[in-house]
Design a protein around this motif. Structure first.
Motif, PDB file in Angstrom:
ATOM      1  N   GLN A  86       0.852  -1.198   0.000  1.00 26.19           N
ATOM      2  CA  GLN A  86       0.000   0.000   0.000  1.00 26.19           C
ATOM      3  C   GLN A  86       0.883   1.241   0.000  1.00 26.19           C
ATOM      4  O   GLN A  86       1.888   1.279   0.710  1.00 26.19           O
ATOM      5  CB  GLN A  86      -0.874   0.013   1.265  1.00 26.19           C
ATOM      6  CG  GLN A  86      -1.787   1.231   1.354  1.00 26.19           C
ATOM      7  CD  GLN A  86      -2.631   1.209   2.617  1.00 26.19           C
ATOM      8  OE1 GLN A  86      -2.138   1.494   3.704  1.00 26.19           O
ATOM      9  NE2 GLN A  86      -3.884   0.862   2.495  1.00 26.19           N
TER      10      GLN A  86
ATOM     11  N   SER B 255      -1.316   6.118  -2.840  1.00 23.47           N
ATOM     12  CA  SER B 255      -2.205   6.157  -4.012  1.00 23.47           C
ATOM     13  C   SER B 255      -3.125   4.945  -4.121  1.00 23.47           C
ATOM     14  O   SER B 255      -4.202   5.040  -4.701  1.00 23.47           O
ATOM     15  CB  SER B 255      -1.373   6.266  -5.289  1.00 23.47           C
ATOM     16  OG  SER B 255      -0.652   5.054  -5.526  1.00 23.47           O
ATOM     17  N   ALA B 256      -2.713   3.798  -3.607  1.00 25.54           N
ATOM     18  CA  ALA B 256      -3.491   2.570  -3.832  1.00 25.54           C
ATOM     19  C   ALA B 256      -3.014   1.448  -2.922  1.00 25.54           C
ATOM     20  O   ALA B 256      -1.959   1.547  -2.270  1.00 25.54           O
ATOM     21  CB  ALA B 256      -3.345   2.128  -5.293  1.00 25.54           C
TER      22      ALA B 256
ATOM     23  N   LEU C 121      -2.399  -2.703  -3.345  1.00 26.62           N
ATOM     24  CA  LEU C 121      -2.283  -3.745  -4.359  1.00 26.62           C
ATOM     25  C   LEU C 121      -2.177  -5.101  -3.675  1.00 26.62           C
ATOM     26  O   LEU C 121      -1.340  -5.280  -2.780  1.00 26.62           O
ATOM     27  CB  LEU C 121      -1.012  -3.460  -5.173  1.00 26.62           C
ATOM     28  CG  LEU C 121      -0.630  -4.435  -6.269  1.00 26.62           C
ATOM     29  CD1 LEU C 121      -1.633  -4.378  -7.410  1.00 26.62           C
ATOM     30  CD2 LEU C 121       0.773  -4.095  -6.791  1.00 26.62           C
TER      31      LEU C 121
ATOM     32  N   LYS D 159       4.095   6.448  -7.910  1.00 25.43           N
ATOM     33  CA  LYS D 159       3.006   5.817  -7.140  1.00 25.43           C
ATOM     34  C   LYS D 159       2.811   4.405  -7.676  1.00 25.43           C
ATOM     35  O   LYS D 159       3.282   4.078  -8.774  1.00 25.43           O
ATOM     36  CB  LYS D 159       1.713   6.632  -7.271  1.00 25.43           C
ATOM     37  CG  LYS D 159       1.235   6.786  -8.706  1.00 25.43           C
ATOM     38  CD  LYS D 159      -0.032   7.600  -8.759  1.00 25.43           C
ATOM     39  CE  LYS D 159      -0.505   7.690 -10.216  1.00 25.43           C
ATOM     40  NZ  LYS D 159      -1.696   8.440 -10.418  1.00 25.43           N
TER      41      LYS D 159
ATOM     42  N   GLN E  37      -0.337   3.061  -7.925  1.00 23.65           N
ATOM     43  CA  GLN E  37      -1.660   2.997  -8.565  1.00 23.65           C
ATOM     44  C   GLN E  37      -1.506   2.821 -10.078  1.00 23.65           C
ATOM     45  O   GLN E  37      -0.698   3.513 -10.695  1.00 23.65           O
ATOM     46  CB  GLN E  37      -2.402   4.299  -8.285  1.00 23.65           C
ATOM     47  CG  GLN E  37      -3.840   4.278  -8.699  1.00 23.65           C
ATOM     48  CD  GLN E  37      -4.467   5.653  -8.453  1.00 23.65           C
ATOM     49  OE1 GLN E  37      -3.858   6.681  -8.736  1.00 23.65           O
ATOM     50  NE2 GLN E  37      -5.658   5.651  -7.909  1.00 23.65           N
TER      51      GLN E  37
ATOM     52  N   PHE F 289      -4.491  -2.523 -12.168  1.00 25.12           N
ATOM     53  CA  PHE F 289      -5.779  -2.004 -11.688  1.00 25.12           C
ATOM     54  C   PHE F 289      -6.691  -3.101 -11.127  1.00 25.12           C
ATOM     55  O   PHE F 289      -7.340  -2.926 -10.103  1.00 25.12           O
ATOM     56  CB  PHE F 289      -6.512  -1.265 -12.815  1.00 25.12           C
ATOM     57  CG  PHE F 289      -6.116   0.180 -12.922  1.00 25.12           C
ATOM     58  CD1 PHE F 289      -6.231   1.031 -11.820  1.00 25.12           C
ATOM     59  CD2 PHE F 289      -5.632   0.708 -14.115  1.00 25.12           C
ATOM     60  CE1 PHE F 289      -5.869   2.373 -11.903  1.00 25.12           C
ATOM     61  CE2 PHE F 289      -5.259   2.048 -14.207  1.00 25.12           C
ATOM     62  CZ  PHE F 289      -5.377   2.877 -13.104  1.00 25.12           C
TER      63      PHE F 289
ATOM     64  N   GLU G  63      -6.219  -4.060  -7.425  1.00 26.88           N
ATOM     65  CA  GLU G  63      -6.285  -3.041  -6.371  1.00 26.88           C
ATOM     66  C   GLU G  63      -7.473  -3.328  -5.451  1.00 26.88           C
ATOM     67  O   GLU G  63      -8.557  -3.660  -5.924  1.00 26.88           O
ATOM     68  CB  GLU G  63      -6.395  -1.638  -6.990  1.00 26.88           C
ATOM     69  CG  GLU G  63      -5.051  -1.187  -7.555  1.00 26.88           C
ATOM     70  CD  GLU G  63      -5.076   0.195  -8.196  1.00 26.88           C
ATOM     71  OE1 GLU G  63      -6.053   0.937  -7.996  1.00 26.88           O
ATOM     72  OE2 GLU G  63      -4.096   0.508  -8.903  1.00 26.88           O
TER      73      GLU G  63
ATOM     74  N   ASN H 266      -8.324   0.617   0.592  1.00 25.40           N
ATOM     75  CA  ASN H 266      -7.245   0.887   1.544  1.00 25.40           C
ATOM     76  C   ASN H 266      -7.499   0.222   2.893  1.00 25.40           C
ATOM     77  O   ASN H 266      -6.575  -0.285   3.540  1.00 25.40           O
ATOM     78  CB  ASN H 266      -7.066   2.393   1.728  1.00 25.40           C
ATOM     79  CG  ASN H 266      -6.429   3.020   0.503  1.00 25.40           C
ATOM     80  OD1 ASN H 266      -5.819   2.322  -0.310  1.00 25.40           O
ATOM     81  ND2 ASN H 266      -6.585   4.319   0.354  1.00 25.40           N
TER      82      ASN H 266
END
Ligand code: NAD
Length: 427
Positions: A251, A254-255, A257, A277, A279, A283, A286, A289
């Motif tokens: 993490q 931004s994202a 994973l 980042k 992110q 995709f 993802e 959070n």
């Protein structure tokens, strides 16, 4: 003695970083014997400087930023600690970070005290010229209290080698000669040390490896979750990945994973370096959070900001080992729950001490004007880290305490004995 005396301006209110430090310190008191009478010295910073930093912006307007430099304790040597550029920086946080540096340097037996600095700013919103002006003016404002024999700043969140180069240059311009040893974490061609950039992440790996062996946790195929994929998190993730563990979740700001079979860490680092980042790397993988702390894994590595492991996280986290890459990621109440749940925590003051250890080497090399190879750096760093981890592990077994309290016992004994021998001026 109550640690959180509300009449003191430096007693934070509520669940702040400084109060968290005070609570951690209180747990050490019963183990210190007659030295506990001297513990009051560590319940307050020795010196706190708040500075106003006016900066001429590119459009000609002037903006004011607030900056800090806190020297928590310098009994065993000059203050040592990073400089943070972040929009949430405040005095309470800088005080706590400086105190953790005091404990860290003493737990590692480095000849430094603890200090920390910061500026409340979002550096990503400034142009390069604005960032340089801010850094130089901040350095000029704290110039009086820093220096290679007094207090040696280094990078932290939001700062880097370039910022250290500007700090070194500004200090040198005021001193009238080049003073490389005033900061560490400089670019290598300006007196920086080989290995410094990777040192903290490497230390997280080394301390994790040593403690995993103590608790009988096999690292091969162990699942790892890493919060923060900057300097510390990415290097720690890479070393675990290279040594056969599976980094399943990462993490950053931004994202988050998640890849059950293990993330290709070198590829993600390449992506992150190109895009700043994670992110967008994948995709479809993802997750939210909030889901980060609910992932099932053997090892969690918080390597972003403090206070992220609270009571709620501690009650539900499914892990065997937590490696504190960040400073102060676990709040004091959460710590107790993790202990009850038999989850081992390698505390920040040991776990992320690889950086300050190589900073120490950088300072030594700058004084000697003689530089070591990367191999020598890692060999010496690993030796210091392994010894500190085992000293603290054995102290925790002897005292029947957590590793955090054990690290504090080792550190406080060193600092308070040093003060006892030095005495109090004027006597
Ligand atoms: P960095 O700026 O290189 O990276 C910080 C990382 O945290 C980035 O990946 C960022 O995206 C992520 N992040 C920021 N906000 C987040 C959020 N809200 N949620 C999830 N991720 C978030 O910083 P760094 O040097 O890697 O430092 C990380 C931590 O390690 C800090 O607590 C720092 O004090 C500590 N530390 C750093 C060093 C060092 O040598 N750099 C040494 C000791 C301790």
């Amino acid at each position: 003695m109550n640690s959180i005396d509300p009449s003191l301006t430096y007693a934070g209110q509520g669940n702040t970083a400084w109060n968290n430090y005070l609570k951690q310190l209180e747990k050490v008191s019963p183990f210190l014997g007659e030295l506990s009478e001297r513990l009051d010295m560590l319940r307050r910073p020795k010196r706190s400087l708040i500075v106003d930093i006016p900066v001429i912006m590119d459009d000609g307007t002037v903006r004011h930023f607030e900056g800090y430099r806190v020297q928590h304790n310098v009994t065993r040597g000059p203050g040592k600690g990073g400089v943070r550029f972040h929009p949430d920086v405040n005095l309470d946080e800088v005080m706590a970070l400086s105190a953790w540096m005091t404990i860290k340097c003493a737990a590692l037996n480095l000849p430094f005290g603890g200090a920390k600095g910061g500026v409340r700013v979002d550096p990503s919103q400034l142009s390069r010229r604005e960032l340089e002006r801010l850094t130089r003016r901040y350095t000029a404002e704290i110039n009086l209290i820093i220096g290679p024999q007094k207090d040696i700043p280094a990078p932290d969140v939001g700062t880097n080698g370039q910022i250290m180069a500007w700090m070194m240059d500004t200090f040198s311009m005021n001193a009238g000669s080049t003073v490389t040893g005033v900061v560490t974490g400089k670019p290598v061609h300006l007196g920086g040390s080989l290995g410094r950039v990777k040192a903290t992440g490497r230390g997280v790996y080394v301390s994790g490896r040593e403690v995993a062996a103590e608790i009988g946790l096999e690292l091969k195929d162990a699942r790892i979750c890493v919060q923060g994929f900057g300097n510390v998190g990415s290097e720690a993730a890479l070393l675990f990945h290279d040594n056969g563990s599976k980094v399943v979740c990462v993490q950053d700001h931004s994202a988050t994973l998640y890849q059950e079979h293990g993330i290709d860490v070198p590829k993600l680092i390449e992506y992150m370096q190109a895009n700043k980042k994670i992110q967008g790397y994948a995709f479809n993988d993802e997750i939210s959070n909030d889901a980060f702390w609910k992932v099932s894994a053997e090892i969690f590595i918080p390597a972003a900001l403090e206070g992220v492991i609270d009571v709620d996280v501690a009650q539900t986290i499914d892990a065997k080992l937590i490696l504190e890459g960040a400073n102060g990621p676990t709040d004091s109440d959460a710590d107790e729950i993790l202990t009850e749940r038999n989850i081992t925590v390698v505390p920040d003051v040991i776990c992320n001490a690889g950086g300050v250890t190589v900073s120490y080497f950088e300072w030594v090399q700058d004084f000697a004007s003689y530089f070591w190879t990367e191999e020598e750096i890692y060999q010496r760093m690993d030796a210091i880290m392994v010894k500190a981890v085992h000293d603290v592990w054995h102290k925790s077994k002897q005292a029947g305490s957590t590793m955090r309290t054990a690290a504090y016992i080792v550190a406080c004994e060193r600092i308070l004995n040093a003060r006892k021998e030095r005495g109090i001026y004027p006597g």
